[in-house]
Scaffold this motif. Structure first.
Motif, PDB file in Angstrom:
ATOM      1  N   THR A 210       0.857  -1.203   0.000  1.00  0.00           N
ATOM      2  CA  THR A 210       0.000   0.000   0.000  1.00  0.00           C
ATOM      3  C   THR A 210       0.888   1.246   0.000  1.00  0.00           C
ATOM      4  OG1 THR A 210      -0.128   0.509   2.357  1.00  0.00           O
ATOM      5  CG2 THR A 210      -1.562  -1.259   1.571  1.00  0.00           C
ATOM      6  N   SER A 211       0.268   2.380  -0.233  1.00  0.00           N
ATOM      7  CA  SER A 211       1.032   3.640  -0.237  1.00  0.00           C
ATOM      8  C   SER A 211       1.574   3.953   1.154  1.00  0.00           C
ATOM      9  CB  SER A 211       0.135   4.785  -0.725  1.00  0.00           C
ATOM     10  OG  SER A 211      -1.032   4.837   0.072  1.00  0.00           O
ATOM     11  N   ALA A 212       1.072   3.248   2.180  1.00  0.00           N
ATOM     12  CA  ALA A 212       1.550   3.500   3.546  1.00  0.00           C
ATOM     13  C   ALA A 212       2.438   2.357   4.042  1.00  0.00           C
ATOM     14  CB  ALA A 212       0.361   3.680   4.475  1.00  0.00           C
ATOM     15  N   GLY A 213       2.805   1.441   3.144  1.00  0.00           N
ATOM     16  CA  GLY A 213       3.653   0.323   3.548  1.00  0.00           C
ATOM     17  C   GLY A 213       2.954  -1.011   3.362  1.00  0.00           C
ATOM     18  N   PRO A 214       3.647  -2.119   3.682  1.00  0.00           N
ATOM     19  CA  PRO A 214       3.061  -3.437   3.453  1.00  0.00           C
ATOM     20  C   PRO A 214       2.105  -3.862   4.581  1.00  0.00           C
ATOM     21  CG  PRO A 214       5.319  -3.650   4.228  1.00  0.00           C
ATOM     22  CD  PRO A 214       5.036  -2.180   4.153  1.00  0.00           C
ATOM     23  N   ILE A 215       1.189  -4.751   4.246  1.00  0.00           N
ATOM     24  CA  ILE A 215       0.301  -5.338   5.248  1.00  0.00           C
ATOM     25  C   ILE A 215       0.031  -6.780   4.822  1.00  0.00           C
ATOM     26  CG2 ILE A 215      -1.725  -4.348   4.080  1.00  0.00           C
ATOM     27  CD1 ILE A 215      -3.192  -4.310   6.755  1.00  0.00           C
ATOM     28  N   THR A 216      -0.052  -7.679   5.813  1.00  0.00           N
ATOM     29  CA  THR A 216      -0.320  -9.089   5.504  1.00  0.00           C
ATOM     30  C   THR A 216      -1.799  -9.374   5.737  1.00  0.00           C
ATOM     31  OG1 THR A 216       1.897  -9.652   6.246  1.00  0.00           O
ATOM     32  CG2 THR A 216       0.340 -11.477   6.033  1.00  0.00           C
ATOM     33  N   LEU A 217      -2.439  -9.925   4.720  1.00  0.00           N
ATOM     34  CA  LEU A 217      -3.867 -10.242   4.796  1.00  0.00           C
ATOM     35  C   LEU A 217      -4.088 -11.652   4.245  1.00  0.00           C
ATOM     36  CD1 LEU A 217      -5.199  -6.848   3.371  1.00  0.00           C
ATOM     37  CD2 LEU A 217      -5.333  -7.579   5.759  1.00  0.00           C
ATOM     38  N   ASP A 218      -5.266 -12.190   4.494  1.00  0.00           N
ATOM     39  CA  ASP A 218      -5.587 -13.511   3.939  1.00  0.00           C
ATOM     40  C   ASP A 218      -6.519 -13.421   2.733  1.00  0.00           C
ATOM     41  OD1 ASP A 218      -4.230 -15.076   6.034  1.00  0.00           O
ATOM     42  OD2 ASP A 218      -5.750 -14.158   7.334  1.00  0.00           O
ATOM     43  N   PHE A 219      -7.321 -12.359   2.699  1.00  0.00           N
ATOM     44  CA  PHE A 219      -8.347 -12.278   1.653  1.00  0.00           C
ATOM     45  C   PHE A 219      -8.633 -10.810   1.360  1.00  0.00           C
ATOM     46  CE2 PHE A 219     -12.594 -12.704  -0.219  1.00  0.00           C
ATOM     47  CZ  PHE A 219     -12.448 -13.850  -0.989  1.00  0.00           C
ATOM     48  N   LEU A 220      -8.868 -10.513   0.080  1.00  0.00           N
ATOM     49  CA  LEU A 220      -9.192  -9.139  -0.320  1.00  0.00           C
ATOM     50  C   LEU A 220     -10.583  -9.079  -0.940  1.00  0.00           C
ATOM     51  CD1 LEU A 220      -5.898  -7.903  -2.052  1.00  0.00           C
ATOM     52  CD2 LEU A 220      -7.026  -6.788  -0.104  1.00  0.00           C
ATOM     53  N   ILE A 221     -11.329  -8.049  -0.575  1.00  0.00           N
ATOM     54  CA  ILE A 221     -12.618  -7.805  -1.233  1.00  0.00           C
ATOM     55  C   ILE A 221     -12.521  -6.442  -1.927  1.00  0.00           C
ATOM     56  CG2 ILE A 221     -15.107  -7.489  -0.914  1.00  0.00           C
ATOM     57  CD1 ILE A 221     -14.867  -9.216   1.621  1.00  0.00           C
ATOM     58  N   PHE A 222     -12.730  -6.452  -3.227  1.00  0.00           N
ATOM     59  CA  PHE A 222     -12.678  -5.214  -3.991  1.00  0.00           C
ATOM     60  C   PHE A 222     -14.089  -4.640  -4.107  1.00  0.00           C
ATOM     61  CE2 PHE A 222      -8.926  -7.535  -5.309  1.00  0.00           C
ATOM     62  CZ  PHE A 222      -7.958  -6.562  -5.165  1.00  0.00           C
ATOM     63  N   ALA A 223     -14.320  -3.564  -3.376  1.00  0.00           N
ATOM     64  CA  ALA A 223     -15.615  -2.869  -3.486  1.00  0.00           C
ATOM     65  C   ALA A 223     -15.365  -1.664  -4.386  1.00  0.00           C
ATOM     66  CB  ALA A 223     -16.111  -2.459  -2.108  1.00  0.00           C
ATOM     67  N   THR A 224     -14.951  -1.960  -5.595  1.00  0.00           N
ATOM     68  CA  THR A 224     -14.416  -0.940  -6.497  1.00  0.00           C
ATOM     69  C   THR A 224     -15.357  -0.652  -7.670  1.00  0.00           C
ATOM     70  OG1 THR A 224     -13.076  -2.824  -7.253  1.00  0.00           O
ATOM     71  CG2 THR A 224     -11.964  -1.139  -5.988  1.00  0.00           C
ATOM     72  N   GLY A 225     -16.604  -1.037  -7.529  1.00  0.00           N
ATOM     73  CA  GLY A 225     -17.601  -0.643  -8.522  1.00  0.00           C
ATOM     74  C   GLY A 225     -17.587  -1.483  -9.791  1.00  0.00           C
ATOM     75  N   PHE A 226     -18.247  -0.925 -10.794  1.00  0.00           N
ATOM     76  CA  PHE A 226     -18.457  -1.649 -12.055  1.00  0.00           C
ATOM     77  C   PHE A 226     -17.923  -0.814 -13.216  1.00  0.00           C
ATOM     78  CE2 PHE A 226     -21.899  -2.694  -9.109  1.00  0.00           C
ATOM     79  CZ  PHE A 226     -21.753  -4.062  -9.032  1.00  0.00           C
ATOM     80  N   LYS A 227     -17.722  -1.476 -14.346  1.00  0.00           N
ATOM     81  CA  LYS A 227     -17.304  -0.718 -15.534  1.00  0.00           C
ATOM     82  C   LYS A 227     -17.991  -1.282 -16.767  1.00  0.00           C
ATOM     83  CE  LYS A 227     -13.229  -3.600 -16.262  1.00  0.00           C
ATOM     84  NZ  LYS A 227     -11.793  -3.697 -16.300  1.00  0.00           N
ATOM     85  N   VAL A 228     -18.036  -0.439 -17.789  1.00  0.00           N
ATOM     86  CA  VAL A 228     -18.497  -0.930 -19.091  1.00  0.00           C
ATOM     87  C   VAL A 228     -17.369  -1.795 -19.649  1.00  0.00           C
ATOM     88  CG1 VAL A 228     -19.086  -0.278 -21.457  1.00  0.00           C
ATOM     89  CG2 VAL A 228     -19.998   1.040 -19.536  1.00  0.00           C
ATOM     90  N   ASP A 229     -17.666  -3.024 -19.954  1.00  0.00           N
ATOM     91  CA  ASP A 229     -16.655  -3.937 -20.477  1.00  0.00           C
ATOM     92  C   ASP A 229     -17.390  -4.991 -21.303  1.00  0.00           C
ATOM     93  OD1 ASP A 229     -14.688  -5.721 -21.028  1.00  0.00           O
ATOM     94  OD2 ASP A 229     -14.182  -6.207 -18.950  1.00  0.00           O
ATOM     95  N   TRP A 230     -17.430  -4.739 -22.581  1.00  0.00           N
ATOM     96  CA  TRP A 230     -18.262  -5.552 -23.466  1.00  0.00           C
ATOM     97  C   TRP A 230     -17.858  -7.025 -23.405  1.00  0.00           C
ATOM     98  CZ3 TRP A 230     -22.031  -2.377 -24.973  1.00  0.00           C
ATOM     99  CH2 TRP A 230     -21.741  -1.016 -25.048  1.00  0.00           C
ATOM    100  N   ARG A 231     -16.585  -7.278 -23.106  1.00  0.00           N
ATOM    101  CA  ARG A 231     -16.122  -8.693 -23.069  1.00  0.00           C
ATOM    102  C   ARG A 231     -16.819  -9.474 -21.969  1.00  0.00           C
ATOM    103  NH1 ARG A 231     -10.274  -7.469 -21.781  1.00  0.00           N
ATOM    104  NH2 ARG A 231     -11.529  -6.012 -20.600  1.00  0.00           N
ATOM    105  N   GLN A 232     -17.254  -8.775 -20.917  1.00  0.00           N
ATOM    106  CA  GLN A 232     -17.923  -9.478 -19.819  1.00  0.00           C
ATOM    107  C   GLN A 232     -19.409  -9.721 -20.125  1.00  0.00           C
ATOM    108  OE1 GLN A 232     -16.982  -8.448 -15.709  1.00  0.00           O
ATOM    109  NE2 GLN A 232     -15.427  -7.020 -16.405  1.00  0.00           N
ATOM    110  N   ARG A 233     -19.877  -9.290 -21.257  1.00  0.00           N
ATOM    111  CA  ARG A 233     -21.288  -9.472 -21.654  1.00  0.00           C
ATOM    112  C   ARG A 233     -21.345 -10.133 -23.023  1.00  0.00           C
ATOM    113  NH1 ARG A 233     -25.359  -8.596 -17.836  1.00  0.00           N
ATOM    114  NH2 ARG A 233     -24.032  -7.915 -16.144  1.00  0.00           N
TER     115      ARG A 233
END
Ligand SMILES: Cc1cc2nc3c(=O)[nH]c(=O)nc-3n(C[C@H](O)[C@H](O)[C@H](O)COP(=O)(O)OP(=O)(O)OC[C@H]3O[C@@H](n4cnc5c(N)ncnc54)[C@H](O)[C@@H]3O)c2cc1C
Length: 492
Positions: free
Chosen positions: A344-367
Motif C-alpha cells: 500500500t502507499s503506507a507500507g506493506p500489510i499481511t492479509l488472507d483475503f481481499l474484497i474489492f468494493a471498487t464498482g463496475f465498468k463498461v466492459d463488453w467482453r464481460q457481456r
C-alpha cells in the motif's frame, strides 16, 4: 388495524380502472417463422425491467421480460446485496408509475399500518424484494425466468435500404437467442430494451494485479462470495462506498479475525451530491443538456463520490476489529507463505483475503450477449474530448445514446437495426441522466422509454394505422336522431 393486502389490491384495481389501464392492444399482431413477434422484449426483470414492462403493458403493447435469474431472485436485493436496509430514503415512489396504490408505502401500510410506517427508518433490503415480487404479481407482468439471452442479432429495415425479401422477412426485427433449461431457442421482437442493471454492459471493475492472484484469495463486492469462509481470517476491503461497508460488516459478522478498510482518499466522502442535484428539472431536463454540461455534472459526481450510508458505516465501526485506513491506496498484492503480501502507499500489510468494493465498468467482453454489436456501438470517447482536468475513464466508455435510449453506430460501422436496441441500465446515465435504473427516477425512465417506443412503433406502422382508420366504421349517431325539413318560405 390494517386494511390488508387484499383491500390494497382492490383499491389498485379501481385506480387502474379509473386511469383506463392497461390500454387495449393496438399494435398489429405479427408472426415470423411461425412464432409471435413481440413489440418489445426486455432483457432483465429487475426493478427497472418490471417498471418498463408495466409501462409498456399499460400502453397496450405486447411485451415479455426475460431474466436468467429464478423467479423472485432478480437483481441484487436477495442475492448479492449485503446491506441491512436500502440506501435510499423510504418515501421514494420507486417503480410505482404515478399510481399511489403501487408504491412501497401503500404496500407496507396495508400490512403493518401507519404507525409502523412512521417508525420505519429505511426499508429493509429483503422487504424491498418482497415488494417487487408483489408488484410483479399484482400487475400480472409477463416475465420468463430462467431465460438467459445469449446473443442479439438486429436486422435492418426495408425502409432504410435493406431489402425486405433479401433479409428473409426479418426486416425490422431483432433476433434474440435465448438459453433456458439447457436448450437454445430464438425469440423475435421489434424492439429490445436492455434493463440489465448496474453492471449492465460490463461487470466488476478490479485492479489489474487482482487478475494475477488466485481466485480463492479475492472477491468483488458483487460476487456471490461465501462470507462464512472468512471466519478467523484477516480481510482487506478496498473502497469507501456503500458496498465496501456492506462487505466489511458482513465479513465481521461472519467472524473475520480483522477487517482492514483500505481507502485511497484521506477522508470518507460525506455529501451525496447526486441526491442534492435531484429535482424534477434534473430528471426531465438532463438529456437535453449539451455534452459539456452532461460530462461536467457526471464527472463532478464521480469525483465527489457517493458517501456510504451512516447506518452501514456504523455497522462496521461497532466492531473493535474493524480498522479504517484512510489515505492508504492499495498498490499490489502477491500470495506468499500462505497469505497475501499487500503493498500500500503506507507500507506493506499481511492479509488472507481481499474484497474489492471498487464498482463496475463498461466492459463488453464481460457481456457475451452483446459481442456481435459491441464493435459498432458508439461510446462517448469516440466523439467527445473533455476539457483538461475532467478526464474520466468511466464516462469515456459509456455508450453514446440517442433520445430513444438507442445505441448509435460508430463512424463507418455497418450494423443495421442497431437503433432497435434501447439501453435502460446504469451505463446510460451519462447520456440520459438518472432515469436509467436507481429508485428515485426509475418510473420516469420507464414511462419515457415506453412512450417513445409506442411512438416509434406507431410511426413505423403508419400505413396500417391509416388503413384501420379508413375501415373504422363504428357510428356515433344513426340518422334517427333528427328529421330533415324543407327550408321555410322566404320572408321579404
Ligand atoms: C448492492 C446494491 C445496493 C443498491 N441499493 C440501492 C438503493 O438503496 N437505492 C437505489 O436507488 N439504488 C440502489 N442500487 C442501485 C440500483 O437501484 C440497483 O442496482 C437495482 O437493482 C437496479 O435495478 P435494475 O432492474 O436496473 O437491475 P437489476 O436489479 O440488477 O436487474 C437486472 C436483471 O437483468 C438480468 N439479466 C442480466 N443479463 C441478462 C441476460 N443476458 N439474460 C437474461 N437476464 C439478464 C439479471 O438476472 C437481473 O435480474 C443498489 C445497487 C446495488 C448493486
Amino acid at each position: 388495524m390494517t386494511a390488508g393486502l387484499a383491500a390494497l389490491e382492490a383499491r389498485l384495481a379501481d385506480e387502474l380502472a379509473f386511469l383506463q389501464l392497461p390500454a387495449p392492444r393496438w399494435t398489429p399482431v405479427r408472426e415470423h417463422a411461425g412464432q409471435p413477434v413481440l413489440d418489445v422484449a426486455i432483457i432483465g426483470a429487475g426493478m427497472t425491467g418490471l417498471a418498463c414492462a408495466a409501462a409498456l403493458v399499460h400502453r397496450g403493447m405486447s411485451v415479455v421480460a426475460l431474466d436468467e435469474a429464478p423467479a423472485g431472485l432478480e437483481g441484487p436485493w436477495a442475492t448479492t446485496a449485503r446491506m441491512e436496509t436500502l440506501r435510499s430514503p423510504k418515501q421514494l415512489a420507486g417503480p410505482a408509475l404515478g399510481i399511489p396504490s403501487l408504491t412501497f408505502r401503500a404496500w407496507f401500510e396495508a400490512q403493518f399500518g401507519r404507525a409502523e410506517w412512521d417508525a420505519l427508518d429505511k426499508i429493509p433490503r429483503l422487504q424491498w424484494m418482497e415488494y417487487l415480487r408483489w408488484y410483479r404479481r399484482v400487475l400480472a407482468l409477463p416475465v420468463l425466468n430462467g431465460h438467459r439471452v445469449i446473443d442479439l442479432v438486429p436486422h435492418g429495415d426495408a425502409e432504410s435500404g435493406e431489402d425486405r425479401e433479401g433479409s428473409g422477412g426479418t426486416s425490422g426485427l431483432v433476433e434474440l437467442r435465448v438459453e433456458a433449461e439447457g436448450r437454445e431457442s430464438i425469440a423475435w421482437a421489434r424492439r429490445v430494451v436492455l434493463a440489465t442493471g448496474r453492471a449492465g454492459l460490463g461487470g466488476p471493475s478490479v485492479p489489474a494485479f487482482a487478475e494475477a492472484l488466485p481466485r480463492t484469495r479475492w472477491a468483488h463486492s458483487s460476487d456471490d462470495n461465501d462470507y462464512a469462509a472468512l471466519r478467523g481470517l484477516r480481510v482487506g476491503v478496498v473502497g469507501a462506498g456503500a458496498s465496501a461497508m456492506d462487505s466489511a460488516a458482513t465479513a465481521l459478522e461472519a467472524g473475520a479475525k480483522s477487517v482492514h478498510l483500505l481507502v485511497r482518499r484521506p477522508d470518507l466522502p460525506r455529501i451525496n451530491k447526486g441526491k442534492g442535484a435531484g429535482n424534477p428539472g434534473f430528471v426531465a431536463g438532463y438529456a437535453r443538456l449539451p455534452d459539456e454540461w452532461k460530462w461536467r455534472i457526471r464527472h463532478y459526481i464521480n469525483v465527489q463520490q457517493v458517501p456510504p450510508p451512516r447506518n452501514s458505516t456504523q455497522r462496521v465501526s461497532r466492531h473493535p476489529n474493524a480498522h479504517f485506513h484512510l489515505g492508504v491506496a492499495i498498490e499490489g498484492a502477491v500470495e506468499r507463505n500462505g497469505a497475501l503480501a499487500v503493498q500500500t502507499s503506507a507500507g506493506p500489510i499481511t492479509l488472507d483475503f481481499l474484497i474489492f468494493a471498487t464498482g463496475f465498468k463498461v466492459d463488453w467482453r464481460q457481456r457475451p450477449m452483446v459481442r456481435r454489436i459491441a464493435p459498432c456501438i458508439r461510446i462517448w470517447k469516440d466523439r467527445y474530448t473533455p476539457p483538461a482536468g475532467q478526464e474520466d475513464d468511466e464516462l469515456a466508455e459509456s455508450p453514446d445514446l440517442g433520445p430513444a435510449f438507442e445505441f448509435q453506430p460508430r463512424d463507418g460501422a455497418h450494423c443495421p437495426g442497431l437503433d432497435r436496441l434501447h439501453c435502460l441500465s446504469y451505463p446510460a446515465t451519462l447520456s440520459l441522466g438518472v432515469i436509467t435504473g436507481d429508485i428515485p427516477a426509475v418510473s420516469d425512465g420507464a414511462e419515457q422509454l415506453a412512450g417513445t417506443l409506442a411512438g416509434l412503433l406507431y410511426a413505423e406502422d403508419i400505413a396500417h394505422h391509416y388503413a384501420r382508420m379508413e375501415v373504422y366504421a363504428e357510428p356515433e349517431i344513426f340518422g334517427d336522431e333528427w328529421v330533415t325539413k324543407p327550408l321555410p318560405p322566404f320572408e321579404k
